[in-house]
Design a protein around this motif. Structure first.
Motif: not given
Length: 391
Positions: A116-118, A124-125, A131-132, A258-264
């Motif tokens: 499991k991630a931390i 939530p993942s 759940m993280i 995680l939230m906005n990859p295209m911003y990069l």
């Protein structure tokens, strides 16, 4: 002072580079069993032979739960020999090699990894549908020690530069972002508290390696989502890192995996291709309005982080690497004129691994990448330019 030649020799900490160009870390998708492969070495050899000064191996995880997914290298005794074989190959070309050292935090797929991630706080993942959990004090002590052990292994394997991953909503970045860090302890609240983990890791790694190698960090100019790291906060964090004196340079990036990859990335959004590369639950989720909104469109512009990066240049004295849509020789030269020390490229050298040689020789003034971003979904099957490979 005279403007440095982007194609002339440069110093990064204790490391002498043949020029000021850097291949930015982009996941190669060439370690299907978590081991260095001939394919992975060949991927970096192509840009090294193509003239790059420093090539960066992406996403070298410090712990099993710190992988983005299972097909990623965890640095340790089992992977050291392959990593050494890769550094030997790159050094034979005259280029230097960096290892991007990181813990994916909430960007990790716990279901794929089997661990499991931390993250800074429980959440939530969207990747594993699990759940993280919030990282405990014991986790943060363990992870810091894992960064140190990873650094020692990479130095022993012959890496010249260690790049600490502190952006894109990875573990350290999740602590920096107030929207992802809701903690009430010494790791949350004020920026000084949220910056504690990144500063602790940088100090521990520097204490371990001293001046044996260069140590840099990838930091965020802006995460591009509400509750993410802003440009003001990013600069303040960078100033803390500079004051600490543990880093030789910063590479300035942006966006959130995680939230906005295209911003990069900017440019075309390969939604259909990206959905097809994902597991079924994620694929179905990407067809919803919320899923489609995840992949936002931003028009591509040459050097699209320029204005934000200038704020960092004005507010810092340490060496900086400019990143973000660099394809042209005049952009690289402009960066040198404005006080940036290195330029980092990703998609441009994926399309043309020998672009640096072409630009230096005057055979081209610009790369030919069309910024369709169809390379993004190929990270799960061997990162490549579909325009060149035909698929």
């Amino acid at each position: 002072m005279s403007t440095p030649d982007v194609f002339g020799p440069a110093t990064l900490g204790p490391v002498r580079l043949r020029n000021r160009t850097v291949k930015a870390a982009t996941f190669e998708g060439r370690a299907p069993h978590g081991q260095v492969t001939d394919d992975l070495i060949g991927y970096h050899l192509a840009v090294a032979e193509g003239g790059i000064g420093l090539t960066t191996v992406a996403y070298l995880a410090v712990a099993p739960e710190g992988r983005t997914h299972a097909e990623q290298i965890v640095v340790g005794p089992d992977t050291a020999a392959g990593l050494a074989r890769m550094t030997d190959a790159i050094h034979a070309t005259g280029a230097k090699i960096a290892g991007q050292v990181g813990h994916a935090g909430p960007v990790a797929n716990g279901r794929s990894n089997g661990v499991k991630a931390i993250s800074a706080s429980r959440m939530p993942s969207p990747l594993s549908m699990q759940m993280i959990r919030s990282a405990s004090e014991q986790d943060l002590t363990r992870v810091t020690k894992a960064y140190v052990a990873t650094a020692r292994t990479l130095v022993g394997a012959g890496f010249d530069v260690l790049e600490l991953h502190m952006s894109h909503s990875y573990l350290i970045s999740s602590f920096l972002a107030p929207g992802l860090n809701r903690r009430k302890d010494r790791w949350g609240g004020s920026l000084e508290n949220r910056a504690r983990l990144g500063r602790q890791v940088a100090r521990a790694v520097r204490d371990e390696v001293g001046g044996e190698v260069a140590v840099t960090a990838k930091v965020s100019l802006s995460d591009g989502f509400k509750g993410g790291v802003t440009t003001d906060a990013g600069l303040e964090y960078a100033q803390l890192l500079e004051a600490d004196g543990n880093l030789d340079a910063l590479q300035m990036s942006g966006g959130s995996s995680l939230m906005n990859p295209m911003y990069l990335f900017r440019g075309d959004v390969p939604l259909k291709e990206f959905a097809a590369s994902m597991p079924l639950p994620v694929r179905l989720g990407m067809r919803t309005p919320m899923g489609k909104g995840f992949m936002k469109h931003y028009d591509f512009q040459e050097g699209y982080f320029w204005e934000k990066a200038l704020r960092f240049r004005e507010g810092l004295s340490m060496p900086l690497m400019l990143l973000g849509g660099i394809n042209r020789r005049d952009t690289m030269e402009r960066a040198m004129e404005h006080g940036f020390d290195f330029v980092a490229m990703g998609r441009a050298v994926l399309r043309e691994p020998d672009l640096v040689n072409k630009l230096q020789a005057g055979r081209q003034t610009s790369g030919v990448c069309i910024h369709c971003n169809r390379c993004m979904p190929t990270i799960y099957s061997g990162t490549r330019c579909p325009v060149v490979t035909g698929g």
